[in-house]
Design an enzyme around this catalytic site. Structure first.
Site, mmCIF file in Angstrom:
data_model
loop_
_atom_site.group_PDB
_atom_site.id
_atom_site.type_symbol
_atom_site.label_atom_id
_atom_site.label_comp_id
_atom_site.label_asym_id
_atom_site.label_seq_id
_atom_site.Cartn_x
_atom_site.Cartn_y
_atom_site.Cartn_z
ATOM 1 N N TYR A 179 0.838 -1.210 0.000
ATOM 2 C CA TYR A 179 0.000 0.000 0.000
ATOM 3 C C TYR A 179 0.873 1.260 0.000
ATOM 4 O O TYR A 179 0.653 2.189 -0.795
ATOM 5 C CB TYR A 179 -0.911 -0.034 1.234
ATOM 6 C CG TYR A 179 -1.785 1.174 1.443
ATOM 7 C CD1 TYR A 179 -2.798 1.496 0.550
ATOM 8 C CD2 TYR A 179 -1.629 1.994 2.578
ATOM 9 C CE1 TYR A 179 -3.626 2.603 0.765
ATOM 10 C CE2 TYR A 179 -2.453 3.090 2.791
ATOM 11 C CZ TYR A 179 -3.447 3.386 1.891
ATOM 12 O OH TYR A 179 -4.260 4.474 2.100
ATOM 13 N N GLY A 239 3.190 -4.879 8.973
ATOM 14 C CA GLY A 239 2.855 -3.702 8.164
ATOM 15 C C GLY A 239 2.297 -2.550 8.974
ATOM 16 O O GLY A 239 2.125 -1.451 8.460
HETATM 17 N N1 LIG Z 1 -9.540 6.087 5.584
HETATM 18 C C1 LIG Z 1 -8.317 6.453 5.960
HETATM 19 O O1 LIG Z 1 -7.970 6.455 7.147
HETATM 20 C C2 LIG Z 1 -7.320 6.912 4.914
HETATM 21 C C3 LIG Z 1 -6.056 7.332 5.355
HETATM 22 C C4 LIG Z 1 -5.125 7.748 4.408
HETATM 23 C C5 LIG Z 1 -5.466 7.768 3.074
HETATM 24 N N2 LIG Z 1 -6.692 7.337 2.673
HETATM 25 C C6 LIG Z 1 -7.000 7.355 1.255
HETATM 26 O O2 LIG Z 1 -8.209 8.064 1.044
HETATM 27 C C7 LIG Z 1 -8.896 7.532 -0.097
HETATM 28 C C8 LIG Z 1 -10.327 7.210 0.267
HETATM 29 O O3 LIG Z 1 -10.322 6.250 1.315
HETATM 30 P P1 LIG Z 1 -11.671 5.729 2.004
HETATM 31 O O4 LIG Z 1 -11.337 5.459 3.412
HETATM 32 O O5 LIG Z 1 -12.810 6.622 1.659
HETATM 33 O O6 LIG Z 1 -11.828 4.326 1.263
HETATM 34 P P2 LIG Z 1 -13.169 3.599 0.733
HETATM 35 O O7 LIG Z 1 -12.800 2.178 0.492
HETATM 36 O O8 LIG Z 1 -14.328 3.875 1.631
HETATM 37 O O9 LIG Z 1 -13.427 4.330 -0.642
HETATM 38 C C9 LIG Z 1 -12.690 4.038 -1.793
HETATM 39 C C10 LIG Z 1 -13.653 4.005 -2.965
HETATM 40 O O10 LIG Z 1 -12.880 3.779 -4.144
HETATM 41 C C11 LIG Z 1 -13.598 2.880 -4.973
HETATM 42 N N3 LIG Z 1 -12.619 2.220 -5.836
HETATM 43 C C12 LIG Z 1 -11.516 1.494 -5.467
HETATM 44 N N4 LIG Z 1 -10.849 1.089 -6.551
HETATM 45 C C13 LIG Z 1 -11.527 1.544 -7.642
HETATM 46 C C14 LIG Z 1 -11.329 1.460 -9.026
HETATM 47 N N5 LIG Z 1 -10.274 0.808 -9.544
HETATM 48 N N6 LIG Z 1 -12.228 2.046 -9.834
HETATM 49 C C15 LIG Z 1 -13.303 2.719 -9.331
HETATM 50 N N7 LIG Z 1 -13.543 2.839 -8.004
HETATM 51 C C16 LIG Z 1 -12.659 2.260 -7.176
HETATM 52 C C17 LIG Z 1 -14.298 1.929 -4.021
HETATM 53 O O11 LIG Z 1 -15.421 1.319 -4.653
HETATM 54 C C18 LIG Z 1 -14.679 2.869 -2.872
HETATM 55 O O12 LIG Z 1 -15.983 3.397 -3.036
HETATM 56 C C19 LIG Z 1 -8.070 6.331 -0.543
HETATM 57 O O13 LIG Z 1 -7.224 6.734 -1.601
HETATM 58 C C20 LIG Z 1 -7.248 5.978 0.671
HETATM 59 O O14 LIG Z 1 -6.053 5.320 0.333
HETATM 60 C C21 LIG Z 1 -7.627 6.920 3.566
#
Ligand SMILES: NC(=O)c1ccc[n+]([C@@H]2O[C@H](COP(=O)([O-])OP(=O)(O)OC[C@H]3O[C@@H](n4cnc5c(N)ncnc54)[C@H](O)[C@@H]3O)[C@@H](O)[C@H]2O)c1
Length: 306
Positions: free
Chosen positions: A141, A264
């Protein structure tokens, strides 16, 4: 350049942070299009494309709409899943980002706001971690997020790369790996026992989701660009502290079960948010107890974890 009041494509807009971001964008007068692999959620009222953003079909959005800016949130946001399924991680994190950037470049998109992560700092050499800290990795990741950051810088479109701390709040999937708050909240509201990996003294910087959504909107309301910026509170909460706050607020009485640490996992993380404050004149202000109280209010209204 002023990026405000333009059409914004939000990838991953049906996810946890995505839904909050879409709502904030709409509230601030932006026209929003969402691209997500999921079916359109009933509570998401905007133009919607159900599509894999790493696929050729993603380009149809640009053929049919004038997209000014992109907030790129689509990802596999789980360290554990990235270890178990590195090719899926590569597809959803790196390939998706390359496709978003190359398509954006082709159609003249002005700015990309990207959701990176504290995971790119691995186990920090100093705390709080600022943006100058070297990047490293403890998981696929972190590798694909780091590579995605580099591709965004390489592709030649104005960008803001946000490195989020641990995001929590209403609507987070309790079954995903990303959300320890959501997982504990779900178990504790059902009066089920909670497992804490390691001794629980590991700590994180927990930021409430609406503060993250606000940062995403601000990234399009200012002319700040080509910067990497931590989105965090600069405050530490140990997993034991988190458990205690939830215990008090939920009147929960079961003792936690301590288990092995996980591969991790970062041991200690707090992110310096000075750059966010100075560049956007915005200080994330929702502390962990207030955030949890908001989750409890929502829980009472919904009658279930949502
Ligand atoms: N939640 C956290 O604590 C956190 C921390 C750091 C970074 N992030 C980043 O923030 C972003 C959002 O995270 P989140 O917690 O809302 O995750 P989440 O899983 O709730 O949302 C991610 C969305 O992306 C969609 N998705 C994934 N791969 C896809 C693809 N190939 N095509 C189309 N849609 C796709 C999924 O269907 C989902 O709706 C991510 O990039 C994540 O890495 C999140």
């Amino acid at each position: 350049m002023n990026y405000d009041k333009k059409t914004v494509l939000v990838t991953g807009g049906a996810g946890f942070i995505g839904k909050h971001t879409v709502k904030s964008l709409v509230d601030n007068g932006f026209d929003v299009i969402v691209a997500d692999r999921k079916e359109q959620p009933s509570d998401l009222n905007c133009k919607y494309y159900q599509v894999d953003v790493a696929s050729d079909e993603f380009e149809n959005i640009f053929k049919e709409n004038l997209v000014d800016n992109i907030i790129h949130l689509a990802a596999l946001p789980s360290v554990a899943d990235s270890i178990a399924m590195p090719l899926v991680d590569c597809h959803d994190n790196y390939q998706a980002t390359v496709n978003v950037c190359t398509t954006a470049k082709k159609y003249g998109v002005k700015k990309i706001v990207f959701s990176s992560t504290a995971a790119v700092y691995a186990n920090p050499q100093y705390l709080p971690v600022d943006e100058k800290h070297p990047t490293s990795y403890l998981s696929p990741y972190a590798i694909t997020k780091n590579a995605s950051e580099n591709f965004i810088k390489y592709c030649g479109i104005d960008y803001i790369i946000f490195r989020y701390a641990n995001v929590y709040g209403v609507g987070q999937d309790a079954f995903g790996e990303a959300g320890v708050v959501a997982k504990f909240f779900d178990l504790m509201t059902q009066n089920k026992p909670v497992q804490i990996h390691g001794n629980g003294k590991q700590y994180r910087d927990f930021i409430y989701v609406s503060d993250v959504a606000k940062s995403n909107v601000l990234a399009l309301q200012t002319d700040v660009s080509n910067e990497i910026i931590n989105v965090s509170t600069n405050k530490k909460t140990s997993i034991n502290d988190l458990f205690e706050v939830l215990k008090e607020e939920l009147n929960y009485t079961i003792e936690p079960i301590y288990t092995e640490s996980r591969a991790g996992d970062i041991e200690k993380s707090i992110l310096n948010n000075g750059k966010l404050i100075s560049m956007f004149d915005f200080t994330p202000s929702i502390d962990i107890r207030t955030g949890i109280k908001t989750m409890i209010e929502n829980y009472k209204q919904q009658g279930a974890y949502a």
